[in-house]
Design a protein around this motif. Sequence first.
Motif, PDB file in Angstrom:
ATOM      1  N   ALA A 183     -11.670  -4.773   4.021  1.00 21.81           N
ATOM      2  CA  ALA A 183     -10.613  -3.986   4.662  1.00 21.81           C
ATOM      3  C   ALA A 183     -10.329  -2.717   3.875  1.00 21.81           C
ATOM      4  N   TYR A 184     -10.290  -2.811   2.533  1.00 18.40           N
ATOM      5  CA  TYR A 184     -10.057  -1.635   1.700  1.00 18.40           C
ATOM      6  C   TYR A 184     -11.240  -0.681   1.750  1.00 18.40           C
ATOM      7  N   GLN A 185     -12.461  -1.251   1.782  1.00 20.46           N
ATOM      8  CA  GLN A 185     -13.643  -0.396   1.800  1.00 20.46           C
ATOM      9  C   GLN A 185     -13.754   0.386   3.103  1.00 20.46           C
ATOM     10  N   ARG A 186     -13.327  -0.216   4.204  1.00 24.36           N
ATOM     11  CA  ARG A 186     -13.390   0.506   5.478  1.00 24.36           C
ATOM     12  C   ARG A 186     -12.356   1.621   5.513  1.00 24.36           C
ATOM     13  N   GLY A 187     -11.269   1.413   4.784  1.00 17.89           N
ATOM     14  CA  GLY A 187     -10.212   2.426   4.789  1.00 17.89           C
ATOM     15  C   GLY A 187      -9.284   2.248   5.972  1.00 17.89           C
ATOM     16  N   LEU A 188      -8.003   2.056   5.693  1.00 13.87           N
ATOM     17  CA  LEU A 188      -7.018   1.876   6.746  1.00 13.87           C
ATOM     18  C   LEU A 188      -6.095   3.093   6.771  1.00 13.87           C
ATOM     19  N   ASP A 189      -5.578   3.412   7.929  1.00 17.19           N
ATOM     20  CA  ASP A 189      -4.710   4.580   8.086  1.00 17.19           C
ATOM     21  C   ASP A 189      -3.336   4.287   7.496  1.00 17.19           C
ATOM     22  N   PHE A 190      -2.922   5.194   6.559  1.00 18.98           N
ATOM     23  CA  PHE A 190      -1.598   5.019   5.943  1.00 18.98           C
ATOM     24  C   PHE A 190      -0.513   5.298   6.979  1.00 18.98           C
ATOM     25  N   ARG A 191       0.537   4.422   6.975  1.00 24.20           N
ATOM     26  CA  ARG A 191       1.608   4.587   7.943  1.00 24.20           C
ATOM     27  C   ARG A 191       2.898   5.045   7.287  1.00 24.20           C
ATOM     28  N   GLU A 192       3.392   4.290   6.291  1.00 21.26           N
ATOM     29  CA  GLU A 192       4.664   4.657   5.665  1.00 21.26           C
ATOM     30  C   GLU A 192       4.874   3.848   4.388  1.00 21.26           C
ATOM     31  N   HIS A 193       5.883   4.295   3.595  1.00 28.51           N
ATOM     32  CA  HIS A 193       6.348   3.518   2.458  1.00 28.51           C
ATOM     33  C   HIS A 193       7.578   2.707   2.878  1.00 28.51           C
ATOM     34  N   ARG A 194       7.724   1.558   2.302  1.00 33.36           N
ATOM     35  CA  ARG A 194       8.914   0.749   2.531  1.00 33.36           C
ATOM     36  C   ARG A 194       9.231  -0.021   1.251  1.00 33.36           C
ATOM     37  N   ALA A 195      10.420  -0.604   1.197  1.00 34.29           N
ATOM     38  CA  ALA A 195      10.828  -1.377   0.020  1.00 34.29           C
ATOM     39  C   ALA A 195       9.964  -2.637  -0.113  1.00 34.29           C
ATOM     40  N   TYR A 196       9.700  -2.963  -1.349  1.00 33.29           N
ATOM     41  CA  TYR A 196       8.889  -4.170  -1.625  1.00 33.29           C
ATOM     42  C   TYR A 196       9.651  -5.431  -1.202  1.00 33.29           C
ATOM     43  N   ARG A 197       8.911  -6.357  -0.604  1.00 33.09           N
ATOM     44  CA  ARG A 197       9.482  -7.637  -0.199  1.00 33.09           C
ATOM     45  C   ARG A 197       8.779  -8.760  -0.948  1.00 33.09           C
ATOM     46  N   PRO A 198       9.505  -9.814  -1.298  1.00 32.05           N
ATOM     47  CA  PRO A 198       8.866 -10.949  -1.985  1.00 32.05           C
ATOM     48  C   PRO A 198       7.693 -11.497  -1.174  1.00 32.05           C
ATOM     49  N   GLY A 199       6.568 -11.655  -1.837  1.00 31.78           N
ATOM     50  CA  GLY A 199       5.367 -12.136  -1.172  1.00 31.78           C
ATOM     51  C   GLY A 199       4.363 -11.053  -0.866  1.00 31.78           C
ATOM     52  N   ASP A 200       4.774  -9.753  -0.934  1.00 31.45           N
ATOM     53  CA  ASP A 200       3.853  -8.644  -0.707  1.00 31.45           C
ATOM     54  C   ASP A 200       2.845  -8.556  -1.853  1.00 31.45           C
ATOM     55  N   SER A 201       1.662  -8.053  -1.529  1.00 30.71           N
ATOM     56  CA  SER A 201       0.624  -7.907  -2.543  1.00 30.71           C
ATOM     57  C   SER A 201       0.968  -6.751  -3.494  1.00 30.71           C
ATOM     58  N   PHE A 202       0.774  -6.978  -4.799  1.00 30.97           N
ATOM     59  CA  PHE A 202       1.039  -5.929  -5.787  1.00 30.97           C
ATOM     60  C   PHE A 202       0.018  -4.793  -5.693  1.00 30.97           C
ATOM     61  N   ASN A 203      -1.129  -5.057  -5.071  1.00 29.86           N
ATOM     62  CA  ASN A 203      -2.171  -4.034  -4.974  1.00 29.86           C
ATOM     63  C   ASN A 203      -1.740  -2.850  -4.118  1.00 29.86           C
ATOM     64  N   ARG A 204      -0.771  -3.069  -3.234  1.00 24.31           N
ATOM     65  CA  ARG A 204      -0.357  -1.991  -2.327  1.00 24.31           C
ATOM     66  C   ARG A 204       0.936  -1.302  -2.770  1.00 24.31           C
ATOM     67  N   ILE A 205       1.395  -1.599  -3.957  1.00 22.43           N
ATOM     68  CA  ILE A 205       2.586  -0.906  -4.468  1.00 22.43           C
ATOM     69  C   ILE A 205       2.183   0.488  -4.974  1.00 22.43           C
ATOM     70  N   ASP A 206       2.911   1.501  -4.565  1.00 26.78           N
ATOM     71  CA  ASP A 206       2.683   2.877  -5.026  1.00 26.78           C
ATOM     72  C   ASP A 206       3.422   3.040  -6.352  1.00 26.78           C
ATOM     73  N   TRP A 207       2.700   2.845  -7.448  1.00 27.00           N
ATOM     74  CA  TRP A 207       3.339   2.819  -8.754  1.00 27.00           C
ATOM     75  C   TRP A 207       3.884   4.192  -9.171  1.00 27.00           C
ATOM     76  N   LYS A 208       3.175   5.256  -8.852  1.00 30.52           N
ATOM     77  CA  LYS A 208       3.639   6.592  -9.229  1.00 30.52           C
ATOM     78  C   LYS A 208       4.946   6.951  -8.534  1.00 30.52           C
ATOM     79  N   LEU A 209       4.969   6.746  -7.232  1.00 35.33           N
ATOM     80  CA  LEU A 209       6.190   7.059  -6.482  1.00 35.33           C
ATOM     81  C   LEU A 209       7.321   6.118  -6.860  1.00 35.33           C
ATOM     82  N   SER A 210       7.000   4.854  -7.149  1.00 35.38           N
ATOM     83  CA  SER A 210       8.033   3.887  -7.551  1.00 35.38           C
ATOM     84  C   SER A 210       8.680   4.279  -8.865  1.00 35.38           C
TER      85      SER A 210
END
Length: 357
Positions: A183-210
């Motif tokens: 899924a990552y290799q194919r590339g997915l269209d970015f939609r938006e940022h939202r607050a982190y929720r328990p259970g979300d993958s840490f790989n998709r956290i935007d560390w710089k913006l956070s």
Amino acid sequence: MEKIKDYFINFVLFLVYFIIVLFALVFNNSLGWFLLAFFTLYVSWSLISLSSFLKKLSVTCTLQPLVYRKKSMQVIFSIAKKRTFSLPLPRLQIGFPAIFAEKKQEILILTNKPQEVQLLWQPKERGCHETLTVIFTAYDSLGLFRKSAKREISFPVTVLPAFCKIQAEKLQRVLEKKQQLNAYQRGLDFREHRAYRPGDSFNRIDWKLSAHTQEWLYREYDYQEEECSPLFCFWGSHSPKFEPLLDLYFSLWHLRKEKQPELLILGNRAFHGKDPGHTYFASLEAGDEKTFFAHLKKYAKKQIVLFVPENSPEVSEAIETLSKDRTVYLVYFVEKQLMVQEKDKICSLPGGEWIDD
């Protein structure tokens, strides 16, 4: 051997009876006639009482309605007399069918109280059972005479494929990692940022913006459901590895049942849907693989997990055709080792000794 023994005992009894009759006729004394009368009455009484007892015998069976192949379970037989008054039986032998490890058991029925006989059963084959045939053999007090009767008793049980939880969990983790990577290799269209929720993958956290906002921000992407839910296909061709692979396929479906994965099962009867039911899994048999590719092509999705017992020209043709515009994960056995293959990438799962059938 047992039949020869029975014939020998019957021959000896007949010979003894003939000698008593001959003795009574030749010597014509009170002892001879007493022995003849006693022996005749004993034989008649034994045969009549044994036949009457077997007719008055009731048998019930207690067991779980659903069992897994290769898993041991306890079967309880309850044996009692139907009527309140009947003569005691010193010895009753119960013969069980070949599906049980213990073929015979003997009990004493001296009262009207039900007696339980417990057997350990480890089903080796799948299937749906309705009745069971047991053989009752009643013996007289001296063990000279016996009477046998077959009895059909209710035995409602469905034997499912073996549940291999540990191996199915390993396979599930491997498949999930491969699907996420693709899924990552194919590339997915970015939609938006939202607050982190328990259970979300840490790989998709935007560390710089956070770091700037002092809040964990999670990147959401647009994706289609079809991309994330593969088609699980079982290629049920004739093979010695048909049963072990069906065990694994069934176990994986059992683990993912709440997510309602899409299934395509190819065998003597094709199924496409989300829940084939226990009876289908219990009665599935291998089919003609020449007709499989047409079904697979009809229901194929962007991602396909294909369980194949043996490689064949039909399998090679299907993989070559589908791999052009789809992702195909091939699950198969090499000797005793479970393999997961995507194009030229092969992953070997440890713990292959469990597939012995």
